[in-house]
Scaffold this motif. Sequence first.
Motif, PDB file in Angstrom:
ATOM      1  N   LEU A 169      10.016  -6.149   3.890  1.00 37.14           N
ATOM      2  CA  LEU A 169      10.850  -7.227   3.364  1.00 37.14           C
ATOM      3  C   LEU A 169      12.133  -6.645   2.784  1.00 37.14           C
ATOM      4  O   LEU A 169      12.090  -5.767   1.923  1.00 37.14           O
ATOM      5  N   LYS A 170      13.273  -7.110   3.273  1.00 36.60           N
ATOM      6  CA  LYS A 170      14.574  -6.779   2.699  1.00 36.60           C
ATOM      7  C   LYS A 170      15.146  -8.079   2.136  1.00 36.60           C
ATOM      8  O   LYS A 170      15.572  -8.949   2.890  1.00 36.60           O
ATOM      9  N   TYR A 171      15.144  -8.211   0.807  1.00 34.87           N
ATOM     10  CA  TYR A 171      15.560  -9.482   0.222  1.00 34.87           C
ATOM     11  C   TYR A 171      17.078  -9.592   0.089  1.00 34.87           C
ATOM     12  O   TYR A 171      17.620 -10.683  -0.051  1.00 34.87           O
ATOM     13  N   THR A 218       6.170   2.816  -0.197  1.00 31.25           N
ATOM     14  CA  THR A 218       5.275   1.671  -0.358  1.00 31.25           C
ATOM     15  C   THR A 218       5.496   0.725   0.808  1.00 31.25           C
ATOM     16  O   THR A 218       6.594   0.181   0.975  1.00 31.25           O
ATOM     17  N   GLY A 219       4.453   0.556   1.617  1.00 28.91           N
ATOM     18  CA  GLY A 219       4.533  -0.368   2.744  1.00 28.91           C
ATOM     19  C   GLY A 219       4.342  -1.789   2.257  1.00 28.91           C
ATOM     20  O   GLY A 219       3.285  -2.112   1.702  1.00 28.91           O
ATOM     21  N   GLU A 278       0.839  -1.203   0.000  1.00 29.73           N
ATOM     22  CA  GLU A 278       0.000   0.000   0.000  1.00 29.73           C
ATOM     23  C   GLU A 278       0.877   1.257   0.000  1.00 29.73           C
ATOM     24  O   GLU A 278       1.896   1.326   0.699  1.00 29.73           O
ATOM     25  N   LYS A 279       0.473   2.249  -0.778  1.00 28.91           N
ATOM     26  CA  LYS A 279       1.181   3.530  -0.782  1.00 28.91           C
ATOM     27  C   LYS A 279       0.902   4.253   0.527  1.00 28.91           C
ATOM     28  O   LYS A 279      -0.244   4.439   0.917  1.00 28.91           O
ATOM     29  N   LEU A 280       1.985   4.640   1.210  1.00 30.66           N
ATOM     30  CA  LEU A 280       1.871   5.328   2.486  1.00 30.66           C
ATOM     31  C   LEU A 280       2.363   6.763   2.333  1.00 30.66           C
ATOM     32  O   LEU A 280       3.544   6.995   2.085  1.00 30.66           O
ATOM     33  N   ASN A 281       1.456   7.706   2.479  1.00 30.61           N
ATOM     34  CA  ASN A 281       1.819   9.115   2.315  1.00 30.61           C
ATOM     35  C   ASN A 281       2.241   9.729   3.653  1.00 30.61           C
ATOM     36  O   ASN A 281       1.547   9.580   4.656  1.00 30.61           O
ATOM     37  N   TYR A 309       7.466   5.220   7.334  1.00 29.32           N
ATOM     38  CA  TYR A 309       6.353   4.377   6.905  1.00 29.32           C
ATOM     39  C   TYR A 309       5.307   4.285   8.017  1.00 29.32           C
ATOM     40  O   TYR A 309       4.097   4.234   7.757  1.00 29.32           O
ATOM     41  N   GLY A 310       5.789   4.257   9.269  1.00 31.63           N
ATOM     42  CA  GLY A 310       4.861   4.268  10.400  1.00 31.63           C
ATOM     43  C   GLY A 310       4.024   5.534  10.435  1.00 31.63           C
ATOM     44  O   GLY A 310       2.817   5.489  10.713  1.00 31.63           O
TER      45      GLY A 310
END
Length: 367
Positions: free
Chosen positions: A125-127, A109-110, A95-98, A144-145
């Motif tokens: 996620l950090k791949y 983007t969350g 989801e786009k987080l503004n 993001y929070g």
Amino acid sequence: MNCTPSARLEEKHTEQSSVYAAEGTLAHELAELKLLYSQGRISQQLFTRDRIIIENNSLFTKEMPSQVEKYTDYILERKAIAEVSHKQVILSIEEKLNFNHIVPKGFGTGDAALVYGDTIEVIDLKYGAGVPVSADDNTQLKLYGIGALQAYDLMFSIKKVVLTIVQPRLNSISTFEISTKDLLFWAHNIVKPLAEKAFAGEGIQNPGSWCRWCKVKARCKAFANVGVELAKKEFAEPQLLTKEEMVEIHAKTPMVLEWSKAVQEYMFKEAVKGEKFPGLKLVRGTGSRRWLDKEKVKQLLKQEGKEGYTKETLVGILKVEEMFSVDRFNELLGPLIHKPPGSLKLVSKEDKRPEYDDLSEANEDFL
């Protein structure tokens, strides 16, 4: 946060996405697909179609599904735990987080967020497997929070934000918890003033460990000055360095090496695009020779009475070359040798190798 002018300095810099970034994007797409299907938000047909597309991508690996599953399993486990004590649990996916009320034009983007009761969990996620990333006081996740609070606070009266980073390939799950009150204080009193400075291109360039991710570090004078000042100290005369000076040099050396590497990489990429640098030129390096058919080589060596020089693993080309005259080697074994073109290098004009000028091929191969 550390160097406010860098945001505007980066603005005109174009940089092609790396293979690692593209691999990470693919892993995120697979994770999103799995989560959407697990929640019944897409059909079996759509899931199968998109999974096949992902699996046909050249960056897809056999380990990717199992690694991504560590992330998706964690999210679904957290959701199941929340559902035990809360009737309403929201799972948002990609989801786009503004957070543009804090950072001008700011958003992210969350990867996933869980909202229940008075709590928001933001899960990222950090791949990548190269650099461990901690959620502890992580600026990106806190932003993001803020974005998640902006989206859900009125509905849920959030009091607590839980930030988690999942790095499946490092078997790492890192979590940081902060109260809504403290997060909002940080956003309004620390981030917002710095973000406004950054948006205006104001402030002082401030080199440090954060320069690692800066797109313009190769051309940053402030970053370069760290190396210049270090060199002045290192070559100060006539006395020897003190222990304290050596400690200072030791602490700054990684930054100087990072800067030097960034300058070289930047100049090379620009040279491949056609940019000319005084006193330098592009040349083609020497490729490593290899046998096209090792069994055929062994047969020919045996015919020539050279079988004593072969073992289960054929000796190197140079060793075999020493067994023959130049003409005989070229006649007998030359057709069985493949010599691929070497990599491009940016070298001094005094280098005897001819300047490379097929930039259309270079761009295709190296950019």
